[in-house]
Motif scaffolding. Structure first.
Motif, PDB file in Angstrom:
ATOM      1  N   LEU A 241       0.800  -1.238   0.000  1.00 19.76           N
ATOM      2  CA  LEU A 241       0.000   0.000   0.000  1.00 19.76           C
ATOM      3  C   LEU A 241       0.826   1.278   0.000  1.00 19.76           C
ATOM      4  CD1 LEU A 241      -2.762  -0.999   2.586  1.00 19.76           C
ATOM      5  CD2 LEU A 241      -2.979  -0.895   0.091  1.00 19.76           C
ATOM      6  N   TYR A 242       2.020   1.261   0.613  1.00 15.63           N
ATOM      7  CA  TYR A 242       2.713   2.524   0.891  1.00 15.63           C
ATOM      8  C   TYR A 242       4.118   2.560   0.292  1.00 15.63           C
ATOM      9  CZ  TYR A 242      -1.014   3.194   4.301  1.00 15.63           C
ATOM     10  OH  TYR A 242      -2.242   3.348   4.908  1.00 15.63           O
ATOM     11  N   ARG A 243       4.542   3.804   0.006  1.00 14.44           N
ATOM     12  CA  ARG A 243       5.909   4.071  -0.444  1.00 14.44           C
ATOM     13  C   ARG A 243       6.374   5.395   0.185  1.00 14.44           C
ATOM     14  NH1 ARG A 243       5.428  -0.241  -1.654  1.00 14.44           N
ATOM     15  NH2 ARG A 243       5.557  -1.323  -3.659  1.00 14.44           N
ATOM     16  N   SER A 244       7.681   5.548   0.323  1.00 14.45           N
ATOM     17  CA  SER A 244       8.268   6.822   0.764  1.00 14.45           C
ATOM     18  C   SER A 244       9.585   7.022   0.034  1.00 14.45           C
ATOM     19  CB  SER A 244       8.512   6.825   2.275  1.00 14.45           C
ATOM     20  OG  SER A 244       9.181   8.020   2.650  1.00 14.45           O
ATOM     21  N   ASP A 245       9.673   8.131  -0.708  1.00 18.80           N
ATOM     22  CA  ASP A 245      10.881   8.384  -1.495  1.00 18.80           C
ATOM     23  C   ASP A 245      11.862   9.319  -0.780  1.00 18.80           C
ATOM     24  OD1 ASP A 245       9.519  10.749  -1.607  1.00 18.80           O
ATOM     25  OD2 ASP A 245       9.440  10.875  -3.805  1.00 18.80           O
ATOM     26  N   ARG A 246      11.658   9.544   0.517  1.00 15.70           N
ATOM     27  CA  ARG A 246      12.564  10.437   1.246  1.00 15.70           C
ATOM     28  C   ARG A 246      13.767   9.633   1.769  1.00 15.70           C
ATOM     29  NH1 ARG A 246      10.658  15.381   2.740  1.00 15.70           N
ATOM     30  NH2 ARG A 246      12.880  15.754   3.089  1.00 15.70           N
ATOM     31  N   ALA A 247      14.580   9.172   0.846  1.00 20.66           N
ATOM     32  CA  ALA A 247      15.711   8.303   1.209  1.00 20.66           C
ATOM     33  C   ALA A 247      16.675   8.986   2.165  1.00 20.66           C
ATOM     34  CB  ALA A 247      16.449   7.864  -0.060  1.00 20.66           C
ATOM     35  N   GLU A 248      16.780  10.306   2.081  1.00 11.76           N
ATOM     36  CA  GLU A 248      17.720  11.034   2.934  1.00 11.76           C
ATOM     37  C   GLU A 248      17.287  11.032   4.401  1.00 11.76           C
ATOM     38  OE1 GLU A 248      14.721  14.126   1.562  1.00 11.76           O
ATOM     39  OE2 GLU A 248      15.672  12.302   0.784  1.00 11.76           O
ATOM     40  N   LEU A 249      16.043  10.644   4.671  1.00 11.06           N
ATOM     41  CA  LEU A 249      15.541  10.625   6.045  1.00 11.06           C
ATOM     42  C   LEU A 249      15.606   9.238   6.675  1.00 11.06           C
ATOM     43  CD1 LEU A 249      12.361  12.866   5.638  1.00 11.06           C
ATOM     44  CD2 LEU A 249      14.711  13.560   6.115  1.00 11.06           C
ATOM     45  N   GLU A 250      15.957   8.233   5.899  1.00 12.05           N
ATOM     46  CA  GLU A 250      15.944   6.858   6.413  1.00 12.05           C
ATOM     47  C   GLU A 250      16.828   6.695   7.641  1.00 12.05           C
ATOM     48  OE1 GLU A 250      17.355   3.107   7.410  1.00 12.05           O
ATOM     49  OE2 GLU A 250      18.669   4.430   6.218  1.00 12.05           O
ATOM     50  N   LYS A 251      18.024   7.236   7.575  1.00 13.77           N
ATOM     51  CA  LYS A 251      18.964   7.067   8.686  1.00 13.77           C
ATOM     52  C   LYS A 251      18.438   7.713   9.962  1.00 13.77           C
ATOM     53  CE  LYS A 251      23.775   7.956   9.973  1.00 13.77           C
ATOM     54  NZ  LYS A 251      25.053   8.609   9.562  1.00 13.77           N
ATOM     55  N   ALA A 252      17.812   8.860   9.841  1.00 14.64           N
ATOM     56  CA  ALA A 252      17.265   9.527  11.029  1.00 14.64           C
ATOM     57  C   ALA A 252      16.187   8.663  11.666  1.00 14.64           C
ATOM     58  CB  ALA A 252      16.712  10.900  10.656  1.00 14.64           C
ATOM     59  N   HIS A 253      15.293   8.104  10.851  1.00 15.81           N
ATOM     60  CA  HIS A 253      14.262   7.210  11.392  1.00 15.81           C
ATOM     61  C   HIS A 253      14.896   5.980  12.038  1.00 15.81           C
ATOM     62  CE1 HIS A 253      10.626   9.219  10.146  1.00 15.81           C
ATOM     63  NE2 HIS A 253      11.007   9.282   8.896  1.00 15.81           N
ATOM     64  N   ARG A 254      15.896   5.421  11.381  1.00 21.11           N
ATOM     65  CA  ARG A 254      16.525   4.212  11.912  1.00 21.11           C
ATOM     66  C   ARG A 254      17.171   4.465  13.269  1.00 21.11           C
ATOM     67  NH1 ARG A 254      21.887   2.819   9.610  1.00 21.11           N
ATOM     68  NH2 ARG A 254      21.046   3.945   7.820  1.00 21.11           N
ATOM     69  N   LEU A 255      17.948   5.534  13.358  1.00 22.08           N
ATOM     70  CA  LEU A 255      18.646   5.822  14.610  1.00 22.08           C
ATOM     71  C   LEU A 255      17.681   6.174  15.731  1.00 22.08           C
ATOM     72  CD1 LEU A 255      21.668   7.862  13.228  1.00 22.08           C
ATOM     73  CD2 LEU A 255      21.603   5.465  13.876  1.00 22.08           C
ATOM     74  N   LEU A 256      16.655   6.944  15.412  1.00 22.80           N
ATOM     75  CA  LEU A 256      15.658   7.274  16.435  1.00 22.80           C
ATOM     76  C   LEU A 256      14.895   6.021  16.864  1.00 22.80           C
ATOM     77  CD1 LEU A 256      14.263  10.680  15.141  1.00 22.80           C
ATOM     78  CD2 LEU A 256      15.392  10.283  17.339  1.00 22.80           C
ATOM     79  N   GLY A 257      14.566   5.157  15.899  1.00 20.85           N
ATOM     80  CA  GLY A 257      13.845   3.934  16.240  1.00 20.85           C
ATOM     81  C   GLY A 257      14.633   3.046  17.182  1.00 20.85           C
ATOM     82  N   LEU A 258      15.921   2.872  16.902  1.00 22.93           N
ATOM     83  CA  LEU A 258      16.759   2.052  17.775  1.00 22.93           C
ATOM     84  C   LEU A 258      16.934   2.713  19.137  1.00 22.93           C
ATOM     85  CD1 LEU A 258      19.458   0.926  15.200  1.00 22.93           C
ATOM     86  CD2 LEU A 258      17.648  -0.485  16.182  1.00 22.93           C
ATOM     87  N   TYR A 259      17.056   4.036  19.129  1.00 29.36           N
ATOM     88  CA  TYR A 259      17.207   4.765  20.388  1.00 29.36           C
ATOM     89  C   TYR A 259      15.953   4.645  21.250  1.00 29.36           C
ATOM     90  CZ  TYR A 259      17.411   8.824  23.514  1.00 29.36           C
ATOM     91  OH  TYR A 259      17.369   9.639  24.608  1.00 29.36           O
ATOM     92  N   TYR A 260      14.776   4.813  20.639  1.00 28.67           N
ATOM     93  CA  TYR A 260      13.541   4.716  21.405  1.00 28.67           C
ATOM     94  C   TYR A 260      13.307   3.282  21.878  1.00 28.67           C
ATOM     95  CZ  TYR A 260      12.397   9.469  19.924  1.00 28.67           C
ATOM     96  OH  TYR A 260      12.415  10.818  19.729  1.00 28.67           O
ATOM     97  N   TYR A 261      13.687   2.311  21.059  1.00 31.13           N
ATOM     98  CA  TYR A 261      13.563   0.921  21.506  1.00 31.13           C
ATOM     99  C   TYR A 261      14.458   0.676  22.720  1.00 31.13           C
ATOM    100  CZ  TYR A 261      13.939  -4.144  21.665  1.00 31.13           C
ATOM    101  OH  TYR A 261      13.927  -5.442  22.105  1.00 31.13           O
ATOM    102  N   ALA A 262      15.712   1.127  22.635  1.00 28.63           N
ATOM    103  CA  ALA A 262      16.662   0.909  23.733  1.00 28.63           C
ATOM    104  C   ALA A 262      16.222   1.623  24.999  1.00 28.63           C
ATOM    105  CB  ALA A 262      18.050   1.381  23.322  1.00 28.63           C
ATOM    106  N   SER A 263      15.496   2.746  24.854  1.00 32.71           N
ATOM    107  CA  SER A 263      15.038   3.497  26.026  1.00 32.71           C
ATOM    108  C   SER A 263      13.595   3.154  26.394  1.00 32.71           C
ATOM    109  CB  SER A 263      15.192   5.001  25.785  1.00 32.71           C
ATOM    110  OG  SER A 263      14.518   5.402  24.605  1.00 32.71           O
ATOM    111  N   ASN A 264      13.093   2.008  25.829  1.00 35.01           N
ATOM    112  CA  ASN A 264      11.789   1.440  26.184  1.00 35.01           C
ATOM    113  C   ASN A 264      10.619   2.364  25.867  1.00 35.01           C
ATOM    114  OD1 ASN A 264      10.352  -0.812  27.094  1.00 35.01           O
ATOM    115  ND2 ASN A 264      10.092   0.054  29.142  1.00 35.01           N
ATOM    116  N   ARG A 265      10.714   3.078  24.755  1.00 35.40           N
ATOM    117  CA  ARG A 265       9.589   3.868  24.255  1.00 35.40           C
ATOM    118  C   ARG A 265       9.103   3.185  22.974  1.00 35.40           C
ATOM    119  NH1 ARG A 265      12.210   9.809  24.603  1.00 35.40           N
ATOM    120  NH2 ARG A 265      14.152   8.615  24.635  1.00 35.40           N
ATOM    121  N   GLN A 266       8.374   2.075  23.179  1.00 34.78           N
ATOM    122  CA  GLN A 266       8.131   1.159  22.066  1.00 34.78           C
ATOM    123  C   GLN A 266       7.194   1.711  20.998  1.00 34.78           C
ATOM    124  OE1 GLN A 266      10.187  -1.061  21.941  1.00 34.78           O
ATOM    125  NE2 GLN A 266      10.885  -1.151  24.064  1.00 34.78           N
ATOM    126  N   ASN A 267       6.203   2.487  21.386  1.00 36.79           N
ATOM    127  CA  ASN A 267       5.304   3.046  20.368  1.00 36.79           C
ATOM    128  C   ASN A 267       6.052   3.965  19.411  1.00 36.79           C
ATOM    129  OD1 ASN A 267       2.763   1.860  21.001  1.00 36.79           O
ATOM    130  ND2 ASN A 267       2.610   3.165  22.809  1.00 36.79           N
TER     131      ASN A 267
END
Length: 386
Positions: A241-267
């Motif tokens: 269903l979905y696509r996102s062409d903002r490839a330059e933002l991928e790393k920011a999402h990835r790092l924030l996602g891992l950071y929030y997971y590590a700090s137990n902010r799962q949502n």
């Protein structure tokens, strides 16, 4: 000719040669010192690549000084004309001022305006002489030089000074034509903050990157719908269903996602890891489309088969991208974050895919999760940029 006459003639020739040599040396020195700022900057980059950080710093500071001096001269040349009584009577009308400059053959002021028009569209000046002067003054700043000075200090471990330089360069980013300049600096600032274990600073810089995406904001209902789609219908249906062409933002999402997971902010981890994975798959699907224009995504398992069966160069490029963007790592922790946020079905769907199709490390960890799910920790370096 007498001896005295010969000596006088020789001395005269000596003085002439000395004067010529002095003039040549002065001219050479002047030419060397008047190199344009961009050339001095490139010289500094060469020294930087060679690890000659001291020489590189001299060049970057010299480039900044040359740029400042050049536009300070242009600024003064324009001020000189604008200060004339005849010009003051023209008011703030830039067109009338320019006409005066041309009619009166004010070459220095004309050169200043040409430099200004090269850097700023005329329309942005709103036919205002005051705006023209202000804009010309802003050109004394050299954000690229500020950035590279920061790079030198970063390479030498002076992270505090490097951060200050990056911030200075970022505040001047509007003067740079390269569209990704500001994002590159923010990523550098996030990197340094992570190295200093300033994770709040890292988080702020990464969120500043995401502010450049108008579709990403705290009240975005579409984003919530996308997360619910992945949680309720599975990752395969989500990627149909979905696509996102903002490839330059991928790393920011990835790092924030891992950071929030590590700090137990799962949502929050779910949101960012899901969008990171969405961008990654958009990049991969578009790469396959370049080889086969009618290509369409069906399932992740089929996508992996299609990658394996693609042309050698396409396959290598995609596999390298998957490694660089930590494709399987992102997916594994997305499954964990779904589990941690109470969406067990979505988590098991991801773990099942990894158990059957993922590389050895992630398939083994996914099988463990299927048998006994736990929120296993992220390695200590996870919040840092990789």
């Amino acid at each position: 000719m007498t001896l005295t006459g010969c000596l006088r003639k020789s001395f005269a020739i000596y003085r002439l040669c000395f004067a010529a040599a002095f003039c040549f040396a002065a001219a050479s020195g002047f030419a060397q010192n008047s190199d344009p700022s961009w050339l001095i900057l490139e010289r500094g980059k060469r020294f930087f690549r060679e690890g000659e950080y001291g020489e590189a710093l001299k060049c970057f500071e010299g480039a900044r000084r040359e740029r400042e001096n050049k536009y300070a001269r242009h600024e003064q040349d324009l001020i000189t004309v604008l200060s004339l009584h005849a010009v003051r009577r023209l008011g703030d009308d830039l067109g009338l001022v320019e006409t005066y400059i041309q009619k009166e053959f004010r070459a220095a002021a004309a050169t200043a305006l040409n430099e200004l028009y090269y850097r700023f569209p005329r329309a942005s000046l709103k036919n205002s002489a005051a705006k023209a002067l202000e804009s010309l003054g802003s050109l004394k700043k050299f954000p690229e030089a500020e950035y590279w000075i920061g790079e030198v200090y970063r390479s030498e471990g002076e992270y505090g000074i490097a951060l200050a330089q990056y911030r200075k360069a970022y505040d001047q980013k509007e003067l740079v034509e390269e569209s990704g300049f500001g994002l590159d600096i923010l990523y550098k600032m996030a990197d340094i903050s992570a190295l200093r274990r300033d994770y709040i600073g890292m988080e702020n810089h990464l969120n500043e990157i995401l502010k450049t995406d108008d579709s990403w904001n705290e009240e975005n209902l579409a984003r919530s719908a996308m997360v619910n789609s992945a949680a309720n219908n599975g990752i395969d249906r989500f990627l149909v269903l979905y696509r996102s062409d903002r490839a330059e933002l991928e790393k920011a999402h990835r790092l924030l996602g891992l950071y929030y997971y590590a700090s137990n902010r799962q949502n929050r981890a779910v949101e960012h890891l899901l969008f990171s994975f969405l961008v990654q798959n958009t990049v991969i699907i578009e790469s396959l489309k370049k080889q086969r224009y009618d290509y369409s995504f069906t399932t992740l398992a089929a996508l992996l088969r299609d990658i394996a069966e693609s042309g050698r160069d396409t396959r290598r490029n995609i596999e390298q991208y998957m490694t660089d963007s930590e494709y399987y790592r992102v997916l594994y922790y997305l499954g964990n974050a779904f589990y941690g946020s109470g969406r067990s079905a979505a988590a098991r769907g991801i773990w099942s895919f990894l158990a059957n199709s993922g590389p050895l490390e992630w398939s083994g960890r996914a099988r463990s999760q299927l048998s006994r799910p736990v929120l296993d920790g992220v390695p200590e370096d996870a919040p840092a940029s990789r």
